[in-house]
Motif scaffolding. Structure first.
Motif, PDB file in Angstrom:
ATOM      1  N   GLN A 242     -16.217  -6.525  -1.391  1.00 35.90           N
ATOM      2  CA  GLN A 242     -14.584  -6.809  -1.618  1.00 35.90           C
ATOM      3  C   GLN A 242     -13.305  -5.495  -2.021  1.00 35.90           C
ATOM      4  OE1 GLN A 242     -13.652  -8.902  -5.291  1.00 35.90           O
ATOM      5  NE2 GLN A 242     -12.551 -10.474  -4.433  1.00 35.90           N
ATOM      6  N   TYR A 243     -14.219  -4.731  -2.953  1.00 40.76           N
ATOM      7  CA  TYR A 243     -12.806  -3.717  -3.261  1.00 40.76           C
ATOM      8  C   TYR A 243     -12.662  -2.849  -1.652  1.00 40.76           C
ATOM      9  CZ  TYR A 243     -13.131   1.371  -4.439  1.00 40.76           C
ATOM     10  OH  TYR A 243     -12.210   2.907  -4.123  1.00 40.76           O
ATOM     11  N   GLU A 244     -13.777  -2.953  -0.757  1.00 42.34           N
ATOM     12  CA  GLU A 244     -13.876  -2.025   0.441  1.00 42.34           C
ATOM     13  C   GLU A 244     -12.848  -2.614   1.455  1.00 42.34           C
ATOM     14  OE1 GLU A 244     -16.874  -1.433   2.157  1.00 42.34           O
ATOM     15  OE2 GLU A 244     -17.755   0.322   0.796  1.00 42.34           O
ATOM     16  N   ARG A 245     -12.642  -4.441   1.212  1.00 42.86           N
ATOM     17  CA  ARG A 245     -11.549  -4.686   2.006  1.00 42.86           C
ATOM     18  C   ARG A 245     -10.461  -4.675   1.144  1.00 42.86           C
ATOM     19  NH1 ARG A 245     -13.744  -9.389   1.458  1.00 42.86           N
ATOM     20  NH2 ARG A 245     -12.417 -10.470  -0.260  1.00 42.86           N
ATOM     21  N   ILE A 246     -10.081  -4.702   0.241  1.00 40.05           N
ATOM     22  CA  ILE A 246      -8.793  -4.592  -0.500  1.00 40.05           C
ATOM     23  C   ILE A 246      -8.600  -2.760  -0.151  1.00 40.05           C
ATOM     24  CG2 ILE A 246      -7.644  -3.974  -2.725  1.00 40.05           C
ATOM     25  CD1 ILE A 246      -8.962  -6.677  -3.447  1.00 40.05           C
ATOM     26  N   ASP A 247      -8.911  -2.358  -0.683  1.00 39.76           N
ATOM     27  CA  ASP A 247      -8.518  -0.732  -0.439  1.00 39.76           C
ATOM     28  C   ASP A 247      -8.424  -0.795   1.052  1.00 39.76           C
ATOM     29  OD1 ASP A 247      -8.301   1.771  -2.093  1.00 39.76           O
ATOM     30  OD2 ASP A 247     -10.151   2.526   0.024  1.00 39.76           O
ATOM     31  N   ASP A 248      -8.471  -1.595   1.853  1.00 36.78           N
ATOM     32  CA  ASP A 248      -8.671  -1.050   2.705  1.00 36.78           C
ATOM     33  C   ASP A 248      -6.714  -1.911   3.785  1.00 36.78           C
ATOM     34  OD1 ASP A 248     -10.299   0.617   4.146  1.00 36.78           O
ATOM     35  OD2 ASP A 248     -11.706  -1.373   5.008  1.00 36.78           O
ATOM     36  N   LEU A 249      -6.665  -2.775   2.657  1.00 35.62           N
ATOM     37  CA  LEU A 249      -5.404  -3.761   3.283  1.00 35.62           C
ATOM     38  C   LEU A 249      -3.859  -2.751   2.447  1.00 35.62           C
ATOM     39  CD1 LEU A 249      -6.385  -7.595   1.744  1.00 35.62           C
ATOM     40  CD2 LEU A 249      -5.496  -6.463   3.788  1.00 35.62           C
ATOM     41  N   LEU A 250      -4.687  -2.144   1.363  1.00 32.13           N
ATOM     42  CA  LEU A 250      -3.681  -0.842   0.658  1.00 32.13           C
ATOM     43  C   LEU A 250      -3.353   0.054   1.598  1.00 32.13           C
ATOM     44  CD1 LEU A 250      -5.790  -1.044  -3.324  1.00 32.13           C
ATOM     45  CD2 LEU A 250      -2.903  -2.516  -2.164  1.00 32.13           C
ATOM     46  N   LYS A 251      -4.437   0.898   1.890  1.00 26.93           N
ATOM     47  CA  LYS A 251      -4.296   1.949   2.811  1.00 26.93           C
ATOM     48  C   LYS A 251      -3.930   1.511   4.638  1.00 26.93           C
ATOM     49  CE  LYS A 251      -8.560   4.464   1.194  1.00 26.93           C
ATOM     50  NZ  LYS A 251      -9.268   4.883   1.806  1.00 26.93           N
ATOM     51  N   ASN A 252      -3.810   0.650   4.651  1.00 21.00           N
ATOM     52  CA  ASN A 252      -2.940   0.194   6.006  1.00 21.00           C
ATOM     53  C   ASN A 252      -1.266  -0.764   5.625  1.00 21.00           C
ATOM     54  OD1 ASN A 252      -4.763   1.142   7.984  1.00 21.00           O
ATOM     55  ND2 ASN A 252      -5.984  -1.087   7.005  1.00 21.00           N
ATOM     56  N   SER A 253      -0.730  -1.044   4.504  1.00 21.30           N
ATOM     57  CA  SER A 253       0.456  -1.392   4.627  1.00 21.30           C
ATOM     58  C   SER A 253       1.445  -0.625   3.991  1.00 21.30           C
ATOM     59  CB  SER A 253      -0.042  -2.027   2.659  1.00 21.30           C
ATOM     60  OG  SER A 253       1.430  -2.460   1.969  1.00 21.30           O
ATOM     61  N   ASN A 254       2.557  -0.582   4.815  1.00 22.00           N
ATOM     62  CA  ASN A 254       3.755   0.572   5.822  1.00 22.00           C
ATOM     63  C   ASN A 254       4.619   0.080   3.557  1.00 22.00           C
ATOM     64  OD1 ASN A 254       2.910   0.820   7.628  1.00 22.00           O
ATOM     65  ND2 ASN A 254       4.692  -0.847   8.603  1.00 22.00           N
ATOM     66  N   PRO A 255       4.620  -0.927   3.060  1.00 27.53           N
ATOM     67  CA  PRO A 255       5.330  -0.975   1.873  1.00 27.53           C
ATOM     68  C   PRO A 255       4.292   0.089   1.025  1.00 27.53           C
ATOM     69  CG  PRO A 255       5.399  -2.912   3.189  1.00 27.53           C
ATOM     70  CD  PRO A 255       4.520  -1.794   3.602  1.00 27.53           C
ATOM     71  N   TYR A 256       3.315  -0.292   0.657  1.00 31.21           N
ATOM     72  CA  TYR A 256       2.270   1.222  -0.312  1.00 31.21           C
ATOM     73  C   TYR A 256       2.695   2.673   0.456  1.00 31.21           C
ATOM     74  CZ  TYR A 256      -1.676   2.940  -2.024  1.00 31.21           C
ATOM     75  OH  TYR A 256      -3.018   3.516  -2.957  1.00 31.21           O
ATOM     76  N   ASN A 257       2.426   2.787   1.516  1.00 27.38           N
ATOM     77  CA  ASN A 257       2.134   4.170   1.318  1.00 27.38           C
ATOM     78  C   ASN A 257       3.374   4.788   1.507  1.00 27.38           C
ATOM     79  OD1 ASN A 257      -0.254   3.820   2.924  1.00 27.38           O
ATOM     80  ND2 ASN A 257      -0.234   3.354   4.571  1.00 27.38           N
ATOM     81  N   ILE A 258       5.204   3.995   2.434  1.00 26.35           N
ATOM     82  CA  ILE A 258       5.747   4.928   1.965  1.00 26.35           C
ATOM     83  C   ILE A 258       6.070   4.831   0.087  1.00 26.35           C
ATOM     84  CG2 ILE A 258       8.130   4.276   1.849  1.00 26.35           C
ATOM     85  CD1 ILE A 258       7.691   2.300   4.471  1.00 26.35           C
ATOM     86  N   ALA A 259       5.915   4.042  -0.660  1.00 27.54           N
ATOM     87  CA  ALA A 259       5.892   3.768  -2.358  1.00 27.54           C
ATOM     88  C   ALA A 259       4.897   5.122  -2.317  1.00 27.54           C
ATOM     89  CB  ALA A 259       6.107   2.620  -3.227  1.00 27.54           C
ATOM     90  N   MET A 260       3.761   5.572  -1.696  1.00 30.77           N
ATOM     91  CA  MET A 260       2.722   6.855  -2.046  1.00 30.77           C
ATOM     92  C   MET A 260       3.687   7.792  -2.135  1.00 30.77           C
ATOM     93  SD  MET A 260      -0.041   6.241  -3.598  1.00 30.77           S
ATOM     94  CE  MET A 260      -1.161   7.189  -3.312  1.00 30.77           C
ATOM     95  N   LYS A 261       4.305   7.431  -1.089  1.00 28.71           N
ATOM     96  CA  LYS A 261       4.641   9.423  -0.338  1.00 28.71           C
ATOM     97  C   LYS A 261       6.523   9.953  -1.515  1.00 28.71           C
ATOM     98  CE  LYS A 261       4.104   9.155   4.672  1.00 28.71           C
ATOM     99  NZ  LYS A 261       4.820   9.030   6.155  1.00 28.71           N
ATOM    100  N   ASN A 262       7.005   8.053  -1.671  1.00 33.05           N
ATOM    101  CA  ASN A 262       7.676   8.859  -2.322  1.00 33.05           C
ATOM    102  C   ASN A 262       7.462   9.037  -3.994  1.00 33.05           C
ATOM    103  OD1 ASN A 262      10.075   8.013  -1.072  1.00 33.05           O
ATOM    104  ND2 ASN A 262       9.757   5.818  -1.430  1.00 33.05           N
ATOM    105  N   LEU A 263       6.166   8.649  -4.560  1.00 32.54           N
ATOM    106  CA  LEU A 263       5.149   9.037  -5.389  1.00 32.54           C
ATOM    107  C   LEU A 263       4.819  10.896  -5.378  1.00 32.54           C
ATOM    108  CD1 LEU A 263       3.532   5.942  -6.845  1.00 32.54           C
ATOM    109  CD2 LEU A 263       5.269   6.926  -7.783  1.00 32.54           C
ATOM    110  N   LYS A 264       4.522  11.562  -4.723  1.00 34.38           N
ATOM    111  CA  LYS A 264       3.674  12.379  -4.392  1.00 34.38           C
ATOM    112  C   LYS A 264       3.841  13.325  -5.412  1.00 34.38           C
ATOM    113  CE  LYS A 264       2.948  16.020  -1.036  1.00 34.38           C
ATOM    114  NZ  LYS A 264       3.323  16.144   0.562  1.00 34.38           N
ATOM    115  N   GLY A 265       3.154  13.729  -5.549  1.00 40.39           N
ATOM    116  CA  GLY A 265       3.670  15.127  -6.997  1.00 40.39           C
ATOM    117  C   GLY A 265       3.381  14.188  -8.552  1.00 40.39           C
ATOM    118  N   PHE A 266       3.365  12.852  -8.869  1.00 43.68           N
ATOM    119  CA  PHE A 266       3.478  12.168 -10.030  1.00 43.68           C
ATOM    120  C   PHE A 266       2.288  12.161 -10.641  1.00 43.68           C
ATOM    121  CE2 PHE A 266       8.305   9.922  -9.673  1.00 43.68           C
ATOM    122  CZ  PHE A 266       8.631  10.637  -8.489  1.00 43.68           C
TER     123      PHE A 266
END
Length: 259
Positions: free
Chosen positions: A60-84
């Motif tokens: 279940q942990y790995e499935r949720i981790d994959d969902l996050l990594k493949n989510s466009n909104p999540y990845n866009i937000a992560m880029k905006n948080l780079k360096g935080f």
């Protein structure tokens, strides 16, 4: 049951942005897919966040981790948080009945710091993003399995780009409030180009420090005391060893060559 405990070192000014990221991008995906949030805590100085999740299994942990990594909104937000985030450490624990202390940080932490001089007698100083009001000696937390000597070599190199040789330990300092004990080494520059560490140190340089001008550089009293003690260099014995069978890893004898 399966638990994930993750600790983030952050810049205090970015706390609100990180909180919004968590509530908008991380929390909904976890809850929708059956994970349980045990807790999320911010320390008093707002430079560290601890998050604990509960999962039914590693799958279940790995499935949720994959969902996050493949989510466009999540990845866009992560880029905006780079360096935080300046640091993130993860612990995964499997247990059917987790003990209470699994929900909390360790009660005692060990760190190291280094009074490092160059051929001109100048001292290596850094300014950390999360303590920008003062300069201080480079250092950080000892990682699992490291000797104190290995930790100070690694921390100085990571924060400043410098390789050093060590003479010995000049003091031990305990922050009872935070549960952190710091061991201070004295050493000398060996090689490397002085540079700041991205996301961690904003300034790194050698400076001529005396008892008369030290407050101009190190404004926090506890850091100033450590540097002043190291300046006098009354060394104490240090030994790292392995047991069963006994194996000496490293040792520093008492020295007084700088007193």
């Amino acid at each position: 049951m399966f638990f994930q405990r993750k600790t983030y070192r952050i810049k205090p000014d970015n706390l609100n942005d990180i909180n919004n990221f968590f509530h908008n991008n991380v929390y909904p995906v976890h809850i929708k897919n059956g994970a349980k949030l045990i807790g999320r805590w911010v320390n008093e100085t707002k430079d560290e966040i601890l998050v604990i999740w509960e999962y039914t299994s590693m799958e279940q942990y790995e499935r949720i981790d994959d969902l996050l990594k493949n989510s466009n909104p999540y990845n866009i937000a992560m880029k905006n948080l780079k360096g935080f985030y300046t640091e993130a450490k993860e612990n995964l624990m499997s247990s059917t009945a987790p003990y209470p202390s699994a929900y909390h940080e360790h009660k005692h932490l060990l760190s190291v710091s280094g009074y490092i001089t160059n051929k001109d007698g100048e001292v290596l100083l850094v300014r950390n993003f999360h303590r920008s009001d003062t300069m201080e000696m480079p250092g950080g937390q000892v990682e699992e399995g490291e000797t104190l000597e290995e930790a100070i070599h690694r921390e100085v190199l990571e924060e400043t780009g410098i390789n050093v040789s060590l003479h010995g330990i000049t003091g031990i300092y305990q922050n009872v409030t935070s549960g952190v004990t710091c061991v201070v080494f004295r050493g000398e520059y060996q090689s490397g180009e002085v540079r700041p560490a991205e996301g961690e140190t904003s300034e790194v340089f050698f400076a001529k420090i005396t008892k008369e001008n030290i407050e101009q550089f190190i404004t926090r009293e506890q850091f100033r005391n450590r540097a002043t003690d190291a300046m006098n260099a009354n060394y104490i014995p240090y030994e790292a060893f392995k047991a069963k069978p006994y194996e000496l890893v490293s040792r520093f004898e008492v020295k007084k060559e700088y007193s």
